[in-house]
Design a protein around this motif. Structure first.
Motif, PDB file in Angstrom:
ATOM      1  N   MET A  14       0.835  -1.238   0.024  1.00  0.00           N
ATOM      2  CA  MET A  14       0.158  -0.114  -0.089  1.00  0.00           C
ATOM      3  C   MET A  14       0.889   1.235  -0.107  1.00  0.00           C
ATOM      4  N   SER A  15       0.573   2.073  -0.920  1.00  0.00           N
ATOM      5  CA  SER A  15       1.276   3.178  -0.997  1.00  0.00           C
ATOM      6  C   SER A  15       0.522   4.508  -1.686  1.00  0.00           C
ATOM      7  N   LYS A  16       0.733   5.726  -1.109  1.00  0.00           N
ATOM      8  CA  LYS A  16      -0.128   6.675  -1.887  1.00  0.00           C
ATOM      9  C   LYS A  16       0.365   7.001  -3.281  1.00  0.00           C
ATOM     10  N   SER A  17       1.735   6.617  -3.712  1.00  0.00           N
ATOM     11  CA  SER A  17       1.905   6.886  -4.922  1.00  0.00           C
ATOM     12  C   SER A  17       1.292   5.945  -6.124  1.00  0.00           C
ATOM     13  N   LEU A  18       1.116   4.673  -5.507  1.00  0.00           N
ATOM     14  CA  LEU A  18       0.423   3.634  -6.249  1.00  0.00           C
ATOM     15  C   LEU A  18      -1.134   3.945  -6.058  1.00  0.00           C
ATOM     16  N   GLY A  19      -1.644   4.549  -5.139  1.00  0.00           N
ATOM     17  CA  GLY A  19      -3.098   4.630  -4.974  1.00  0.00           C
ATOM     18  C   GLY A  19      -3.768   3.424  -4.786  1.00  0.00           C
ATOM     19  N   ASN A  20      -3.088   2.426  -4.157  1.00  0.00           N
ATOM     20  CA  ASN A  20      -3.873   1.034  -3.818  1.00  0.00           C
ATOM     21  C   ASN A  20      -4.165   1.053  -2.244  1.00  0.00           C
ATOM     22  N   LEU A  21      -4.725   2.186  -1.942  1.00  0.00           N
ATOM     23  CA  LEU A  21      -4.830   2.267  -0.369  1.00  0.00           C
ATOM     24  C   LEU A  21      -6.415   1.941   0.164  1.00  0.00           C
ATOM     25  N   VAL A  22      -6.605   1.161   1.090  1.00  0.00           N
ATOM     26  CA  VAL A  22      -7.875   0.835   1.745  1.00  0.00           C
ATOM     27  C   VAL A  22      -7.769   1.653   3.300  1.00  0.00           C
ATOM     28  N   PHE A  23      -8.680   2.720   2.947  1.00  0.00           N
ATOM     29  CA  PHE A  23      -8.539   3.795   4.195  1.00  0.00           C
ATOM     30  C   PHE A  23      -9.632   3.350   5.235  1.00  0.00           C
ATOM     31  N   VAL A  24      -8.871   3.510   6.621  1.00  0.00           N
ATOM     32  CA  VAL A  24      -9.610   3.233   7.893  1.00  0.00           C
ATOM     33  C   VAL A  24     -10.890   3.994   7.801  1.00  0.00           C
ATOM     34  N   SER A  25     -10.885   5.401   7.535  1.00  0.00           N
ATOM     35  CA  SER A  25     -11.991   5.891   7.594  1.00  0.00           C
ATOM     36  C   SER A  25     -13.396   5.748   6.738  1.00  0.00           C
ATOM     37  N   ALA A  26     -12.781   5.288   5.517  1.00  0.00           N
ATOM     38  CA  ALA A  26     -13.710   4.854   4.364  1.00  0.00           C
ATOM     39  C   ALA A  26     -14.466   3.682   4.782  1.00  0.00           C
ATOM     40  N   LEU A  27     -13.782   2.747   5.667  1.00  0.00           N
ATOM     41  CA  LEU A  27     -14.329   1.630   6.214  1.00  0.00           C
ATOM     42  C   LEU A  27     -15.432   1.932   7.321  1.00  0.00           C
ATOM     43  N   ARG A  28     -14.939   2.742   8.308  1.00  0.00           N
ATOM     44  CA  ARG A  28     -15.774   3.311   9.229  1.00  0.00           C
ATOM     45  C   ARG A  28     -17.094   3.794   8.701  1.00  0.00           C
ATOM     46  N   LEU A  29     -17.107   4.609   7.697  1.00  0.00           N
ATOM     47  CA  LEU A  29     -18.144   5.527   7.109  1.00  0.00           C
ATOM     48  C   LEU A  29     -18.906   4.415   6.323  1.00  0.00           C
ATOM     49  N   SER A  30     -18.408   3.106   5.993  1.00  0.00           N
ATOM     50  CA  SER A  30     -19.262   2.251   5.518  1.00  0.00           C
ATOM     51  C   SER A  30     -20.008   1.431   6.441  1.00  0.00           C
ATOM     52  N   GLU A  31     -19.834   1.746   7.741  1.00  0.00           N
ATOM     53  CA  GLU A  31     -20.479   1.152   8.787  1.00  0.00           C
ATOM     54  C   GLU A  31     -19.841  -0.315   8.957  1.00  0.00           C
ATOM     55  N   VAL A  32     -18.674  -0.373   8.515  1.00  0.00           N
ATOM     56  CA  VAL A  32     -17.842  -1.724   9.158  1.00  0.00           C
ATOM     57  C   VAL A  32     -17.553  -1.376  10.629  1.00  0.00           C
ATOM     58  N   ASP A  33     -17.831  -2.435  11.435  1.00  0.00           N
ATOM     59  CA  ASP A  33     -17.155  -2.289  12.856  1.00  0.00           C
ATOM     60  C   ASP A  33     -15.776  -2.204  12.960  1.00  0.00           C
ATOM     61  N   PRO A  34     -15.443  -1.255  13.819  1.00  0.00           N
ATOM     62  CA  PRO A  34     -13.674  -0.941  13.795  1.00  0.00           C
ATOM     63  C   PRO A  34     -13.162  -2.113  14.479  1.00  0.00           C
ATOM     64  N   MET A  35     -13.799  -3.010  15.410  1.00  0.00           N
ATOM     65  CA  MET A  35     -13.533  -3.862  15.934  1.00  0.00           C
ATOM     66  C   MET A  35     -13.135  -5.084  15.010  1.00  0.00           C
ATOM     67  N   ALA A  36     -13.795  -5.242  13.801  1.00  0.00           N
ATOM     68  CA  ALA A  36     -13.536  -6.216  12.996  1.00  0.00           C
ATOM     69  C   ALA A  36     -12.157  -5.810  12.113  1.00  0.00           C
ATOM     70  N   ILE A  37     -12.199  -4.521  12.044  1.00  0.00           N
ATOM     71  CA  ILE A  37     -10.996  -3.959  11.200  1.00  0.00           C
ATOM     72  C   ILE A  37      -9.950  -4.422  12.311  1.00  0.00           C
ATOM     73  N   ARG A  38      -9.808  -4.160  13.484  1.00  0.00           N
ATOM     74  CA  ARG A  38      -8.865  -4.463  14.383  1.00  0.00           C
ATOM     75  C   ARG A  38      -8.657  -6.027  14.426  1.00  0.00           C
TER      76      ARG A  38
END
Length: 408
Positions: free
Chosen positions: A286-310
């Motif tokens: 994952m890198s900003k230069s490649l743009g292949n990023l999964v953002f924590v905030s995007a997952l949270r805003l899509s109502e994914v349980d943060p504990m599932a991320i953790r």
């Protein structure tokens, strides 16, 4: 700089073992031996974009260390920086036509929110590069007194040859250092340098860039001197653990160590260097230069349980390089549902052996996958009908939170 809010963490009825970590500098497992409060420095973000899963993996990893020390009976002094002025931030602000201060403040706040959602314990000192400029100036002046500083045009450089121990953090061959240095913010080919590996301490003022007054003329700090000065001020020399992603081993942590050790002869920067592996997505890191990023905030805003991320992060050993997939995340969502059923039962399998196993796993180089496996066995036994301990679920729920940061 304001840090984020601390979650309430339950206390456990027993202390865990003393914590051992893999020391990057030696390649060996080393027992940490804090005198007084355990002292931890984890390098922070450059706030020019949102927190991605690679960042989160690093901060969750060393949150486990913070918790393991606390569960072993230690107080912890945790320090983290924010590189709130640097080339990538200025370039991004210029590109999107936003004031660099506004961009830094916005992304730092988003980082705080992500860390709160993931239940990462906050640092005692959360220090921005801008507010650390007086500390940087003081450290550069100490280095000047040793003769380890020279000037190229309006910039000041640190002579890495002044540190007899230079190279002992990364243990890399010189040709490898040169290659990596060029990739990670260095300027090995700049004319006028004494050694291609010498790094910038103070970057003289450039037109259109922010600058601050100093005894060396207007300018701003180099990258490495920022963390060196902050760690020195708040943790002193020879603190317990310097930590971050594995991409910081060289040049960042090598240079930080060299600068402090030259400024304070006979000292060591940190007793142990710990580094988290890199996270890939779609086959590449994952890198900003490649743009292949999964953002924590995007997952949270899509109502994914943060504990599932953790939990998804905890299934990987912190030193491993691994690849994020959505399937792993959805599996964690299902796992948490199964765990909640077991925790809600009026009785379950014996909790004491589980508490001991989880604390031992985390004290053994933060082996979260081993801890998760032990919990899954307890859940399976409880759901299969082992109800030999009344209210075992309440004990295990406290364990999940105190040791793994999972509040479910």
């Amino acid at each position: 700089m304001r840090t984020w809010s601390a979650p309430e963490v339950p206390s456990l009825p027993v202390n865990g073992p003393q914590v051992s970590l893999h020391n990057t500098a030696t390649g060996q497992l080393q027992k940490t031996s804090p005198t007084g409060a355990a002292r931890l420095y984890v390098c922070g973000i450059t706030p020019y974009d949102a927190t991605h899963i690679g960042h989160a993996a690093t901060y969750v990893a060393f949150d486990l260390l913070n918790r393991a020390w606390r569960n072993a009976g230690h107080d912890v002094t945790y320090v983290q920086n924010v590189t709130d002025v640097d080339d990538p931030l200025l370039e991004r602000a210029n590109k999107v036509k936003v004031d660099w201060v506004e961009l830094a403040e916005r992304e730092t706040q988003l980082f705080r929110e992500d860390m709160e959602a993931l239940r990462v314990l906050p640092p005692a000192q959360y220090v921005g590069a801008v507010e650390s400029i007086p500390l940087v100036i003081e450290l550069i002046q100490r280095l000047q007194e040793t003769g380890a500083v020279y000037q190229v045009e309006t910039d000041l450089y640190f002579s890495v040859s002044a540190d007899a121990a230079f190279g002992s953090v990364s243990n890399l061959e010189r040709d490898v250092m040169l290659s990596i240095f060029a990739e990670r913010g260095g300027d090995p080919e700049r004319a006028g340098k004494k050694d291609p590996l010498d790094c910038v301490l103070w970057r003289g003022e450039r037109e259109g860039e922010p600058s601050w007054d100093s005894p060396f003329g207007p300018g701003r700090p180099g990258w490495h001197i920022e963390c060196a000065a902050i760690a020195l001020e708040h943790l002193g020399t020879s603190f317990d653990v310097q930590a971050g992603g594995s991409d910081l081993v060289f040049p960042h942590h090598e240079m930080c160590a060299g600068e402090v050790q030259v400024a304070h002869p006979g000292s060591t920067f940190a007793q142990l260097y710990a580094h988290a592996g890199m996270v890939a997505f779609d086959g590449q890191k994952m890198s900003k230069s490649l743009g292949n990023l999964v953002f924590v905030s995007a997952l949270r805003l899509s109502e994914v349980d943060p504990m599932a991320i953790r939990l998804t992060l905890l299934r990987q050993h912190y030193r491993s390089d691994w690849e994020w997939t959505d399937d792993q995340l959805w599996a964690s969502v299902d796992t948490l549902d199964t765990w909640r059923l077991a925790l809600a039962r009026p009785a379950g399998a014996p909790s004491a052996p589980l508490v001991a196993e989880v604390l031992a796993a985390l004290a053994d180089d933060l082996d979260a996958p081993r801890a998760v496996a032990a919990i899954e066995k307890w859940v399976a036994d409880s759901n299969a009908g082992d109800t030999s301990e009344p209210e075992a679920g309440a004990v295990v729920a406290k364990l999940l939170d105190a040791a793994l940061g999972l509040s479910i």
